[in-house]
Scaffold this motif. Structure first.
Motif, mmCIF file in Angstrom:
data_model
loop_
_atom_site.group_PDB
_atom_site.id
_atom_site.type_symbol
_atom_site.label_atom_id
_atom_site.label_comp_id
_atom_site.label_asym_id
_atom_site.label_seq_id
_atom_site.Cartn_x
_atom_site.Cartn_y
_atom_site.Cartn_z
ATOM 1 N N ALA A 1 9.994 -3.069 4.570
ATOM 2 C CA ALA A 1 9.645 -3.637 5.872
ATOM 3 C C ALA A 1 10.760 -3.435 6.882
ATOM 4 N N GLU A 2 10.353 -3.520 8.147
ATOM 5 C CA GLU A 2 11.274 -3.596 9.277
ATOM 6 C C GLU A 2 11.209 -5.015 9.811
ATOM 7 N N ILE A 3 12.347 -5.605 10.042
ATOM 8 C CA ILE A 3 12.428 -7.022 10.412
ATOM 9 C C ILE A 3 11.639 -7.342 11.674
ATOM 10 N N THR A 4 11.701 -6.470 12.676
ATOM 11 C CA THR A 4 11.080 -6.746 13.965
ATOM 12 C C THR A 4 9.647 -6.237 14.054
ATOM 13 N N CYS A 5 9.109 -5.722 12.947
ATOM 14 C CA CYS A 5 7.744 -5.213 12.924
ATOM 15 C C CYS A 5 6.781 -6.372 12.678
ATOM 16 N N PRO A 6 5.911 -6.707 13.628
ATOM 17 C CA PRO A 6 5.016 -7.855 13.437
ATOM 18 C C PRO A 6 4.033 -7.664 12.288
ATOM 19 N N ALA B 1 11.327 4.814 -0.178
ATOM 20 C CA ALA B 1 9.972 4.584 0.324
ATOM 21 C C ALA B 1 9.333 5.897 0.766
ATOM 22 N N GLN B 2 10.091 6.741 1.436
ATOM 23 C CA GLN B 2 9.573 8.027 1.888
ATOM 24 C C GLN B 2 9.195 8.917 0.711
ATOM 25 N N GLN B 3 9.950 8.822 -0.370
ATOM 26 C CA GLN B 3 9.618 9.597 -1.567
ATOM 27 C C GLN B 3 8.299 9.136 -2.181
ATOM 28 N N PHE B 4 7.986 7.852 -2.010
ATOM 29 C CA PHE B 4 6.700 7.331 -2.480
ATOM 30 C C PHE B 4 5.557 7.730 -1.550
ATOM 31 N N GLY B 5 5.899 8.216 -0.352
ATOM 32 C CA GLY B 5 4.877 8.624 0.601
ATOM 33 C C GLY B 5 4.801 7.786 1.853
ATOM 34 N N ALA B 6 5.743 6.871 2.050
ATOM 35 C CA ALA B 6 5.714 5.997 3.224
ATOM 36 C C ALA B 6 6.072 6.772 4.485
ATOM 37 N N THR B 7 5.303 6.528 5.534
ATOM 38 C CA THR B 7 5.619 7.076 6.852
ATOM 39 C C THR B 7 5.884 5.961 7.859
ATOM 40 N N GLY B 8 5.729 4.729 7.423
ATOM 41 C CA GLY B 8 5.962 3.575 8.275
ATOM 42 C C GLY B 8 5.996 2.321 7.441
ATOM 43 N N ALA B 9 6.054 1.178 8.114
ATOM 44 C CA ALA B 9 6.154 -0.103 7.421
ATOM 45 C C ALA B 9 5.100 -1.055 7.976
ATOM 46 N N PRO B 10 4.634 -2.005 7.141
ATOM 47 C CA PRO B 10 5.066 -2.265 5.765
ATOM 48 C C PRO B 10 4.492 -1.247 4.785
ATOM 49 N N ARG C 1 2.591 1.850 -9.632
ATOM 50 C CA ARG C 1 1.299 2.488 -9.876
ATOM 51 C C ARG C 1 0.483 2.704 -8.603
ATOM 52 N N TYR C 2 0.465 1.715 -7.740
ATOM 53 C CA TYR C 2 -0.348 1.786 -6.534
ATOM 54 C C TYR C 2 0.535 1.552 -5.315
ATOM 55 N N ALA C 3 0.349 2.396 -4.304
ATOM 56 C CA ALA C 3 1.074 2.235 -3.051
ATOM 57 C C ALA C 3 0.086 1.841 -1.962
ATOM 58 N N LEU C 4 0.432 0.827 -1.204
ATOM 59 C CA LEU C 4 -0.423 0.331 -0.125
ATOM 60 C C LEU C 4 0.309 0.491 1.196
ATOM 61 N N ALA C 5 -0.258 1.276 2.099
ATOM 62 C CA ALA C 5 0.339 1.460 3.416
ATOM 63 C C ALA C 5 -0.230 0.441 4.385
ATOM 64 N N GLY C 6 0.643 -0.166 5.174
ATOM 65 C CA GLY C 6 0.193 -1.105 6.183
ATOM 66 C C GLY C 6 0.021 -2.520 5.662
ATOM 67 N N ALA C 7 -0.323 -3.410 6.576
ATOM 68 C CA ALA C 7 -0.491 -4.830 6.237
ATOM 69 C C ALA C 7 -1.896 -5.056 5.712
ATOM 70 N N GLN C 8 -2.119 -4.737 4.455
ATOM 71 C CA GLN C 8 -3.434 -4.899 3.845
ATOM 72 C C GLN C 8 -3.816 -6.386 3.809
ATOM 73 N N ASP C 9 -5.122 -6.654 3.872
ATOM 74 C CA ASP C 9 -5.556 -8.052 3.849
ATOM 75 C C ASP C 9 -5.304 -8.663 2.474
ATOM 76 N N THR C 10 -5.286 -9.979 2.433
ATOM 77 C CA THR C 10 -4.945 -10.706 1.206
ATOM 78 C C THR C 10 -5.880 -10.363 0.057
ATOM 79 N N ASP C 11 -7.173 -10.251 0.331
ATOM 80 C CA ASP C 11 -8.133 -9.948 -0.731
ATOM 81 C C ASP C 11 -7.855 -8.585 -1.364
ATOM 82 N N THR C 12 -7.506 -7.615 -0.550
ATOM 83 C CA THR C 12 -7.207 -6.276 -1.076
ATOM 84 C C THR C 12 -5.999 -6.316 -1.984
#
Length: 239
Positions: A7-12, A171-180, A187-198
């Motif tokens: 994460a980035e601290i200032t990223c809402p 994170a970039q090696q895992f495929g991240a291009t941004g945060a969160p 095993r599983y990578a989730l890009a972005g602020a996924q909803d709680t149910d997901t």
């Protein structure tokens, strides 16, 4: 099970994503076996270190819009609807967060990873406080019981600069291009602020994949344990 969230601290979206992850872990029936580790993904390294900008000024200059305008998500409203309030986005300021990430790396080395990240999100989004200067960070060190002079020296030496950079590269090696960006048990990578149910669903899926279901054919199965070996009742009756 290990869950890593960059994460980035200032990223809402990062603050909201962390809140959603916490809620998913709370709901998860095996939540006590989940280790959440926060890691750095700085996005503000190109911003000046000697001054800050208002969020409105920054967003208007970079994107020409602000949250709440037509077609732009109202992050503050979304956070409030999910029980995260106050959540101040537009009243904040943004700046270079490199030193703040180094502070978090130091706190993590002192065994305060989750505590420090939750605190800095509360300070920034909950109270709209500055988290950019050395004095700001020393105040936060006091808040979570870190030694102030040790923290001052660590930050003055930029002792954790390389580690913060390594976190971002991982994170970039895992495929991240941004945060969160969240990785669950490697095993599983989730890009972005996924909803709680997901997030909750992925936690369950990974648990089921890594913890086989124990099947018992009948209640009279022979088994040995710490206290010795049980004799099935059918055999005991003929003994």
């Amino acid at each position: 099970m290990k869950v890593e969230i960059w994460a980035e601290i200032t990223c809402p979206w990062c603050g909201l994503g962390g809140h959603r992850l916490d809620r998913a872990v709370e709901r998860f029936e095996h939540g006590g076996h989940v280790e959440v580790v926060h890691r750095s993904f700085p996005l503000g390294s190109g911003l000046p270190e000697d001054r800050t900008l208002s969020v409105r000024e920054f967003l208007l200059a970079k994107y020409g819009v602000i949250p709440g305008q037509a077609g732009v998500p109202d992050i503050e409203g979304m956070a409030a609807a999910e029980g995260l309030a106050p959540y101040r986005v537009l009243d904040n300021r943004v700046g270079n967060t490199d030193l703040a990430h180094e502070f978090l790396a130091h706190a993590s080395a002192e065994g305060k990873n989750g505590e420090a990240w939750n605190m800095i999100f509360r300070a920034y989004f909950g109270r709209a406080e500055s988290i950019f200067t050395l004095d700001d960070l020393l105040g936060l060190a006091d808040e979570i019981g870190l030694d102030r002079e040790q923290t001052r020296q660590v930050l003055a030496d930029r002792r954790y600069r390389r580690q913060v950079q390594q976190d971002a590269r991982q994170a970039q090696q895992f495929g991240a291009t941004g945060a969160p960006f969240t990785v669950i048990d490697g095993r599983y990578a989730l890009a972005g602020a996924q909803d709680t149910d997901t997030v909750f669903g992925i936690l369950r899926r990974v648990w089921d994949e890594t913890h086989p279901t124990v099947l018992v054919a009948n209640n009279d199965a022979a088994i040995c344990g710490p206290d010795g070996c049980a004799v099935p009742s059918a055999h005991a009756a003929h003994a």
